[in-house]
Design an enzyme around this catalytic site. Structure first.
Site, PDB file in Angstrom:
ATOM      1  N   GLY A 105       5.261  -1.089   2.489  1.00 50.20           N
ATOM      2  CA  GLY A 105       4.382   0.051   2.339  1.00 50.20           C
ATOM      3  C   GLY A 105       5.123   1.374   2.262  1.00 50.20           C
TER       4      GLY A 105
ATOM      5  N   HIS B  56       0.813  -1.214   0.000  1.00 51.40           N
ATOM      6  CA  HIS B  56       0.000   0.000   0.000  1.00 51.40           C
ATOM      7  C   HIS B  56       0.851   1.270   0.000  1.00 51.40           C
ATOM      8  CE1 HIS B  56       0.839   0.568   4.347  1.00 51.40           C
ATOM      9  NE2 HIS B  56       0.738  -0.753   4.402  1.00 51.40           N
ATOM     10  N   ASP B  57       0.385   2.237  -0.779  1.00 50.59           N
ATOM     11  CA  ASP B  57       0.965   3.581  -0.826  1.00 50.59           C
ATOM     12  C   ASP B  57       2.348   3.644  -1.467  1.00 50.59           C
ATOM     13  OD1 ASP B  57      -1.226   4.953   0.784  1.00 50.59           O
ATOM     14  OD2 ASP B  57      -0.551   3.440   2.213  1.00 50.59           O
TER      15      ASP B  57
END
Length: 270
Positions: A145, A127-128
């Site tokens: 992440g 994520h991200d």
């Protein structure tokens, strides 16, 4: 123009939600599943047995091979169903068994991949993550992440990047490199944990860097790794390079900007 399951290029066994937006030129292979919040641009091909879900936007002329999972929720216990996104640009090649997760509310909520990237099998983008343009990710590259990867980076097979690490433009990792610190632009590294070995001179030559710009990169390497300077001292020495190498001013500015954003706790690959 958008079409869903009735589009000519969608295999009869594929399951495309009626709310998904696919350009009429998109092809979808057998047994793939595409969710309601997915948008796919013209000329993109999606292989067999792919699952594309979440709020996922995919641009034009991408080649997505079989057995990929794109847009699944983040592997983050704090995630509570927020409408975060995965955004993929144009002309990317995504080989088999890759997993790209959507973003998380703990950052800007978006996992982003730019244009013209070559992403080999079994790559994980948590994520991200933010990936620039013209990168190469060899097999089994794994990003935690919030990792940021700038343009023209090459990551060797089995490279692993710890969460929040930044990887500068034109850098290069050898196979099985383990990154716990930021990797500055142009630097080649290897090891567990990774250590700087040289600068990516051959890559710069192939991209048309002039001898003057390459000389400036050599001087940056010397300041960062050969003169036993603190990071602050090295930054000062790098800043002065534009006097001798005016053509390299954008390269110097990029390096200084990268170093200024490095936290003292994480530091750079040394």
């Amino acid at each position: 123009m958008t079409q869903t399951v009735s589009a000519t290029g969608v295999h009869p066994t594929a399951l495309v939600d009626a709310k998904a937006e696919l350009d009429s030129s998109v092809s979808v292979g057998p047994y793939s599943i595409i969710g309601p919040n997915v948008k796919v641009g013209a000329g993109t091909t999606i292989g067999a047995h792919c699952v594309i879900e979440g709020h996922t936007t995919i641009g034009r002329d991408n080649r997505i091979f079989q057995f990929n999972s794109l847009g699944a929720i983040p592997q983050d216990k704090k995630y509570a169903g927020e409408p975060c996104e995965l955004v993929i640009g144009d002309r990317n090649t995504i080989r088999e068994f890759c997993t790209f997760n959507i973003g998380s509310p703990g950052d800007n909520g978006v996992t982003r991949v730019g244009n013209d990237n070559w992403i080999m099998a079994y790559v994980h983008l948590a994520h991200d993550c933010m990936v620039g343009n013209n990168t190469v990710f060899a097999n089994n590259t794994q990003l935690g992440g919030h990792v940021h990867v700038d343009d023209w980076v090459i990551l060797g097979g089995f490279t692993v990047a710890h969460q929040f690490v930044r990887i500068g433009a034109h850098s290069f990792t050898a196979m099985c490199s383990l990154l716990f610190a930021d990797l500055p632009p142009f630097v080649m590294c290897q090891g567990q944990p990774a250590q700087a070995r040289s600068m990516n001179f051959e890559g710069l030559r192939r991209r048309g860097f002039s001898p003057e710009r390459i000389s400036a990169v050599k001087a940056m390497h010397k300041a960062l790794y050969r003169e036993d300077l603190t990071l602050e001292q090295a930054r000062g020495q790098i800043a002065s390079l534009t006097e001798k190498h005016p053509e390299a001013e954008p390269d110097v500015r990029m390096m200084l900007s990268f170093l200024e954003q490095t936290s003292p706790q994480r530091g750079i690959v040394r």
